[in-house]
Design a protein around this motif. Structure first.
Motif, mmCIF file in Angstrom:
data_model
loop_
_atom_site.group_PDB
_atom_site.id
_atom_site.type_symbol
_atom_site.label_atom_id
_atom_site.label_comp_id
_atom_site.label_asym_id
_atom_site.label_seq_id
_atom_site.Cartn_x
_atom_site.Cartn_y
_atom_site.Cartn_z
ATOM 1 N N LYS A 134 -26.515 79.352 62.230
ATOM 2 C CA LYS A 134 -25.524 78.073 61.549
ATOM 3 C C LYS A 134 -26.275 76.859 62.014
ATOM 4 C CE LYS A 134 -20.960 76.440 61.100
ATOM 5 N NZ LYS A 134 -19.883 76.761 61.713
ATOM 6 N N PHE A 135 -25.797 76.343 62.454
ATOM 7 C CA PHE A 135 -26.315 74.719 62.664
ATOM 8 C C PHE A 135 -27.596 74.846 63.779
ATOM 9 C CE2 PHE A 135 -22.633 72.653 62.508
ATOM 10 C CZ PHE A 135 -21.760 72.851 60.617
ATOM 11 N N HIS A 136 -28.453 74.263 64.161
ATOM 12 C CA HIS A 136 -29.576 74.285 64.760
ATOM 13 C C HIS A 136 -29.107 73.355 66.278
ATOM 14 C CE1 HIS A 136 -31.968 75.391 60.842
ATOM 15 N NE2 HIS A 136 -32.483 76.014 62.539
ATOM 16 N N VAL A 137 -28.876 71.744 66.068
ATOM 17 C CA VAL A 137 -28.943 71.591 67.355
ATOM 18 C C VAL A 137 -27.590 70.841 67.294
ATOM 19 C CG1 VAL A 137 -29.787 69.506 68.235
ATOM 20 C CG2 VAL A 137 -30.863 71.253 67.570
ATOM 21 N N VAL A 138 -26.256 70.363 67.610
ATOM 22 C CA VAL A 138 -25.706 69.626 68.194
ATOM 23 C C VAL A 138 -24.912 69.176 68.961
ATOM 24 C CG1 VAL A 138 -22.919 69.280 67.486
ATOM 25 C CG2 VAL A 138 -24.733 71.671 66.344
ATOM 26 N N PRO A 139 -25.482 67.432 69.909
ATOM 27 C CA PRO A 139 -25.038 66.663 70.137
ATOM 28 C C PRO A 139 -23.935 66.075 70.261
ATOM 29 C CG PRO A 139 -27.103 66.301 69.552
ATOM 30 C CD PRO A 139 -26.291 66.857 68.265
ATOM 31 N N GLY A 140 -22.372 66.456 70.841
ATOM 32 C CA GLY A 140 -21.576 66.697 70.376
ATOM 33 C C GLY A 140 -20.508 65.262 72.020
ATOM 34 N N GLY A 141 -20.427 64.082 71.693
ATOM 35 C CA GLY A 141 -19.774 63.384 73.170
ATOM 36 C C GLY A 141 -20.885 63.257 74.266
ATOM 37 N N VAL A 142 -22.093 62.714 73.463
ATOM 38 C CA VAL A 142 -23.420 62.913 74.255
ATOM 39 C C VAL A 142 -24.207 61.781 74.178
ATOM 40 C CG1 VAL A 142 -25.663 64.028 74.656
ATOM 41 C CG2 VAL A 142 -24.388 65.330 73.752
ATOM 42 N N GLU A 143 -24.042 60.771 75.623
ATOM 43 C CA GLU A 143 -24.002 59.529 75.942
ATOM 44 C C GLU A 143 -25.445 59.284 76.050
ATOM 45 O OE1 GLU A 143 -21.436 57.732 78.672
ATOM 46 O OE2 GLU A 143 -19.822 58.496 77.499
ATOM 47 N N GLY A 144 -26.395 59.668 75.561
ATOM 48 C CA GLY A 144 -27.835 59.174 75.663
ATOM 49 C C GLY A 144 -28.673 60.761 74.791
ATOM 50 N N PHE A 145 -29.046 60.811 73.938
ATOM 51 C CA PHE A 145 -29.934 62.329 73.395
ATOM 52 C C PHE A 145 -31.606 61.696 72.897
ATOM 53 C CE2 PHE A 145 -30.536 64.832 69.367
ATOM 54 C CZ PHE A 145 -30.692 66.320 70.031
ATOM 55 N N THR A 146 -32.149 62.280 72.878
ATOM 56 C CA THR A 146 -33.473 62.622 72.381
ATOM 57 C C THR A 146 -33.877 63.750 72.064
ATOM 58 O OG1 THR A 146 -34.565 60.352 73.941
ATOM 59 C CG2 THR A 146 -35.808 61.542 72.842
ATOM 60 N N ALA A 147 -34.387 63.641 70.416
ATOM 61 C CA ALA A 147 -35.341 64.473 70.170
ATOM 62 C C ALA A 147 -36.431 64.113 69.746
ATOM 63 C CB ALA A 147 -34.535 65.363 69.146
ATOM 64 N N TRP A 148 -37.774 65.041 70.426
ATOM 65 C CA TRP A 148 -39.096 63.614 70.185
ATOM 66 C C TRP A 148 -39.967 65.312 69.443
ATOM 67 C CZ3 TRP A 148 -40.471 58.174 70.462
ATOM 68 C CH2 TRP A 148 -41.389 58.658 70.842
ATOM 69 N N GLY A 149 -40.619 64.909 68.939
ATOM 70 C CA GLY A 149 -41.079 65.821 68.472
ATOM 71 C C GLY A 149 -40.972 67.238 67.684
ATOM 72 N N VAL A 150 -39.759 67.504 68.028
ATOM 73 C CA VAL A 150 -39.045 69.082 66.891
ATOM 74 C C VAL A 150 -39.416 69.154 65.975
ATOM 75 C CG1 VAL A 150 -36.858 70.390 67.608
ATOM 76 C CG2 VAL A 150 -37.190 68.087 69.131
#
Length: 480
Positions: A150-166
């Motif tokens: 299903k979904f790959h990545v779900v940041p829910g209610g997160v303060e500070g999220f980085t996806a780099w070079g993914v």
């Protein structure tokens, strides 16, 4: 890391990350998700995953990070969800293991998704690959995520999220050589609800051991950069909660990225959260109204093959104010056709899907496009919300217990376009209930003032600016 004698694969069920922990997946190594739904049941001994029900909340993710801080998943390796593989069970003669109706063995995760969504109009209980819930400072770096159930990545209610070079790639070639239970080849069209990255707000959290302080449910300070995403649903969908009790989503940057097959760069459809209208120094009201999703900056983006390009979507069951959204330096090439109709390079619509009226009315304000080029023929939609719109009289829409607003609620789309160039004439062009401002460099799209549509043209006598250079934008998915 690789082991002796060429060992380079691990298999796991649901994993739980802790604060301060980094999961490293080394180059040449693949972490495979177990095909056993019982490994993802939320309560051991109670089958809730791998089944079709009215809701889709029955599975743990492969990687779970809940109420934690300063964690990460990094490395040049691969996480593979095996979404197209036949499921197995650790329970002997498991009555909850779904079989293919044609007698061809057990269903796969994607089989379940297709049957639930396209046949039964219900929900698929499939695990996500990475679920980050109500925490702070989570990083994804360089890893490849593929074949998610299903979904790959779900940041829910997160303060500070980085996806780099993914890299996110679903389905891979090995699965595209296979077919689902109906004999249809696995493809982005048949791997349903495999969104790439979906940051969004959640409800407030007051009890979170190991991560002191109240978490408001906000999704904030999010950076997605140098990503490549090919998937079976939204490449990215930025969400803002289904009700006002949810937190807000703000300070989001998507930069230097390439999208391939999918549903494009989306905001919505949930855009209602405002922490019950509590003041927030990081969120600016618009005419006294607090936005659910705000301060989103998308730039240096290439969309190649997605059936939607730049999109904001919502409806009157789960919406609110979306404001201060900026798109710049974008190249878009849509396919000639898609499974759900003609592709749309730009689509801003408050009529996403037929629902009942919950009094949560969409409002899209201060949307800016500056330096956007569409290189082939596509369709376009620019709509504000109007509760008297004939669209709401169509099949599936209902006034519900709230009823029809009297007088009607009208929230015009407020949008500006500067140096927005379509190389081919639109296949279809819809504008309604909109306040359109054309900048000095204007647009080649055929906006005209009429009832409900106001066009302010600053382009007359303005400076000429070269369109965005897309000559080298469209490149193959890296490493494929």
């Amino acid at each position: 890391m690789p082991g002796p004698n060429g060992a380079n694969a691990f298999i796991a069920g649901a994993l739980n990350l802790q604060s301060g922990v980094t999961l490293w997946i080394d180059d040449g190594v693949t972490l495979f998700a177990s095909r056993d739904p019982r490994q993802y049941d939320k309560v051991k001994g109670t089958a809730s995953c791998g089944i079709i029900t009215a809701s889709d909340n029955g599975c743990l993710a492969l990687i779970n990070a809940s109420k934690i801080a300063n964690a990460a998943v990094v490395g040049d390796g691969v996480i593979d969800g095996r979404g197209g593989s036949p499921l197995i069970s650790s329970v002997p003669n498991d009555p909850n293991l779904l079989k293919r109706p044609n007698g061809g063995g057990t269903m796969s995760w994607w089989d379940i998704g297709w049957m639930a969504n396209k046949v039964l109009n219900q929900a698929q209980n499939n695990p996500r690959l990475v679920q980050i819930s109500n925490g702070r400072n989570f990083t994804l770096y360089r890893v490849t995520l593929q074949n998610a159930p299903k979904f790959h990545v779900v940041p829910g209610g997160v303060e500070g999220f980085t996806a780099w070079g993914v890299k996110i790639y679903t389905p891979t070639a090995a699965y595209e050589a296979m077919t689902n239970y109906l004999g249809m080849p696995y493809s982005p069209d048949t791997a349903k609800n495999t969104d790439g990255i979906d940051p969004g707000s959640s409800g407030p959290i007051t009890s979170n051991p190991g991560n002191p302080g109240k978490l408001k449910g906000d999704a904030s300070n999010i950076l997605i950069a140098y990503t490549s995403i090919r998937t079976g649903d939204d490449n990215i969908a930025i969400k803002g909660g289904t009700g006002k009790v949810n937190g807000r989503t703000y300070n989001v940057t998507v930069a230097h990225s390439h999208f391939y097959s999918g549903h494009g760069m989306s905001i919505g459809s949930e855009t209602a959260g405002t922490d019950n209208d509590a003041p927030n120094p990081d969120v600016t009201p618009v005419d006294g109204i607090l936005p659910s999703v705000s301060n989103v900056n998308v730039y240096d983006l290439v969309i190649d093959g997605a059936d939607n390009g730049l999109r904001i979507k919502s409806d009157w069951s789960r919406s609110g104010l979306v404001s201060d959204i900026r798109y710049s330096n974008a190249c878009i090439r849509t396919p000639e056709s898609s499974s759900d109709g003609k592709p749309q390079a730009l689509i801003f619509s408050p009529y996403y899907s037929p629902t009942k009226n919950n009094g949560l009315y969409p409002s899209f304000r201060n949307i800016a496009l500056d330096g956007v080029r569409i290189v082939n023929a596509s369709s376009y939609t620019f709509q504000g919300f109007n509760s008297a719109s004939p669209l709401l009289q169509g099949s599936g829409w209902s006034a519900g217990t709230v009823g029809w607003p009297n007088p009607p609620v009208v929230n015009p789309l407020s949008i500006s376009l500067n140096n927005v160039v379509a190389d081919a004439a639109p296949l279809n062009f819809t504008v309604a209930d909109a306040l359109v401002t054309l900048g000095e460099s204007g647009t080649s799209l055929p906006f005209e003032a009429r009832s409900g549509v106001v066009v302010t043209n600053a382009a007359a006598g303005g400076k000429s600016v070269a369109p965005v250079d897309c000559s080298k934008a469209f490149v193959p998915f890296p490493g494929r």
